[in-house]
Design a protein around this motif. Sequence first.
Motif, mmCIF file in Angstrom:
data_model
loop_
_atom_site.group_PDB
_atom_site.id
_atom_site.type_symbol
_atom_site.label_atom_id
_atom_site.label_comp_id
_atom_site.label_asym_id
_atom_site.label_seq_id
_atom_site.Cartn_x
_atom_site.Cartn_y
_atom_site.Cartn_z
ATOM 1 N N ARG A 99 5.107 -1.362 5.505
ATOM 2 C CA ARG A 99 4.711 -0.800 4.215
ATOM 3 C C ARG A 99 5.831 -0.874 3.178
ATOM 4 O O ARG A 99 5.709 -0.285 2.109
ATOM 5 N N TRP A 124 -9.758 3.153 14.786
ATOM 6 C CA TRP A 124 -10.730 3.267 13.691
ATOM 7 C C TRP A 124 -10.590 2.099 12.720
ATOM 8 O O TRP A 124 -11.586 1.618 12.166
ATOM 9 N N ARG A 125 -9.360 1.622 12.545
ATOM 10 C CA ARG A 125 -9.115 0.451 11.697
ATOM 11 C C ARG A 125 -9.388 -0.859 12.435
ATOM 12 O O ARG A 125 -9.120 -1.931 11.923
ATOM 13 N N ARG A 126 -9.917 -0.757 13.658
ATOM 14 C CA ARG A 126 -10.270 -1.907 14.505
ATOM 15 C C ARG A 126 -9.064 -2.751 14.915
ATOM 16 O O ARG A 126 -9.182 -3.948 15.158
ATOM 17 N N LYS A 127 -7.925 -2.106 15.014
ATOM 18 C CA LYS A 127 -6.737 -2.757 15.558
ATOM 19 C C LYS A 127 -6.641 -2.342 17.019
ATOM 20 O O LYS A 127 -5.880 -1.449 17.396
ATOM 21 N N SER A 165 -3.142 -2.698 19.175
ATOM 22 C CA SER A 165 -2.131 -1.731 18.735
ATOM 23 C C SER A 165 -2.555 -0.309 19.085
ATOM 24 O O SER A 165 -1.735 0.515 19.518
ATOM 25 N N GLY A 166 -3.855 -0.012 18.904
ATOM 26 C CA GLY A 166 -4.340 1.327 19.204
ATOM 27 C C GLY A 166 -4.229 1.669 20.676
ATOM 28 O O GLY A 166 -3.805 2.772 21.044
ATOM 29 N N TYR A 223 -6.327 6.420 14.820
ATOM 30 C CA TYR A 223 -6.416 5.799 13.495
ATOM 31 C C TYR A 223 -6.436 4.276 13.597
ATOM 32 O O TYR A 223 -7.225 3.603 12.916
ATOM 33 N N LEU A 224 -5.604 3.723 14.470
ATOM 34 C CA LEU A 224 -5.563 2.270 14.649
ATOM 35 C C LEU A 224 -6.875 1.744 15.223
ATOM 36 O O LEU A 224 -7.356 0.683 14.824
ATOM 37 N N ARG A 232 0.842 -1.183 0.000
ATOM 38 C CA ARG A 232 0.000 0.000 0.000
ATOM 39 C C ARG A 232 0.877 1.233 0.000
ATOM 40 O O ARG A 232 1.503 1.573 0.991
#
Length: 420
Positions: free
Chosen positions: A403, A353-356, A359-360, A350-351, A19
């Motif tokens: 990444r 929100w990404r359902r991690k 880590s979040g 952000y993490l 990505r």
Amino acid sequence: MSTATVAKPTAQQPGKGSRRLSLPVLLLIIAGVLVLTSVVRLISGADGITSTGQMSTALRLAVPIGLAGLGGLWAERAGVVNIGLEGMMILGTWFGAWAGYQWGPWTGVAFGIIGGALGAVLHAIATVTFNVNHIVSGVALNILALGTTRYLSKFTFEDAPQGSSKQSPPIDSLGTFDIPGLSSWLQTLNEKHWFLVSDIAGLVGGLVTNLSPLTVVAVALVPATWWVLWRTAFGLRLRSCGENPVAAESLGVNVYKYKYIAVIISGGFAGLGGAFLSIVASNVYLDGQTAGRGYIGLAAMIFGNWMPGGLALGAGLFGYTDSLNLRGGTTNVHALILLLAMLLVVGGVYLLWRRKLISGVITLVISAVMFLWYAGTDEVPRQVVTAAPYVVTLLVLSLSAQRLRMPKADGLPYRKGQGK
């Protein structure tokens, strides 16, 4: 009568599975960081974090890192891992100072490039011709370059006026210049300390103030590298050697030749970075002058995902953190703790929100610790400032590792005709 349906193979573009940030998203991230930096400056009162002088120093410190990174980019795009960038930079510092002291700074720049290229020839012979492990060859080159320059310094600089076995005599300067009108206007605007406007003025002002001609050349080499490697037939053949040398050979590409060319150019870039250190940054050769910048340049290249633009951003980041160490950085680094805490909050949200979730939560806990550190202290120890560039290197690599996409054949042994 039945017909069998044969699936047509689709060609996967290199790096498409990874990505990659688009340009609008990248610009949005940079704008967000600038806004947060301006907020931190207003809260902490550390006006120096975005001053014109700070940014000018950061550019000067980023140049040798960026040149080393460009050297690594050329080599690894052709499939050769170049851990020897540090040694090639060391050779560039010594050859640049030796020739610059005797025949002038521009001659020193030319000899610095030659010195780095000579080290690259040794690395190419070992890795391309004899298939020596690339890491082993690079480490050996670093040790050899360090020992060779120390030995040569005893015969060349020890008896010279103002010289010693660990330092060359002073070298004439290449000179500096400002962009007339624009530089002074931006500096005046920066000194008003307005929200965001003064910070942008300080950033741009640092790019047009107290410039060395060699700095301009080094910055121009970034888009030049992109154009050569991604917009010419030569660059396509060279990159094919790092992606699939067997396929490149089947199409008539002389893989050995392109690998040699890439590694020698790589050494030339690293040598130019070394010459910049000894001629522009300090105007003398010093033992241990590179201080690991070859390795940091390699880290900047990896952070930039083997692309010139990302590499330039990485070099600028490392140059900026290094500049804090030279301009009374205890207060400025203390302010950056607050900036890092804010960035971690954004990353944690952000993490989540990404359902991690794990880590979040961990990221938000670390950000809370950073906020407490900032609130409980007025400044950081000097040792933290000195270690800041290396800590940033580790953090950036660890955060961006998922990444990354290196050339597929990078570091793999190759023999002509092995695909037959």
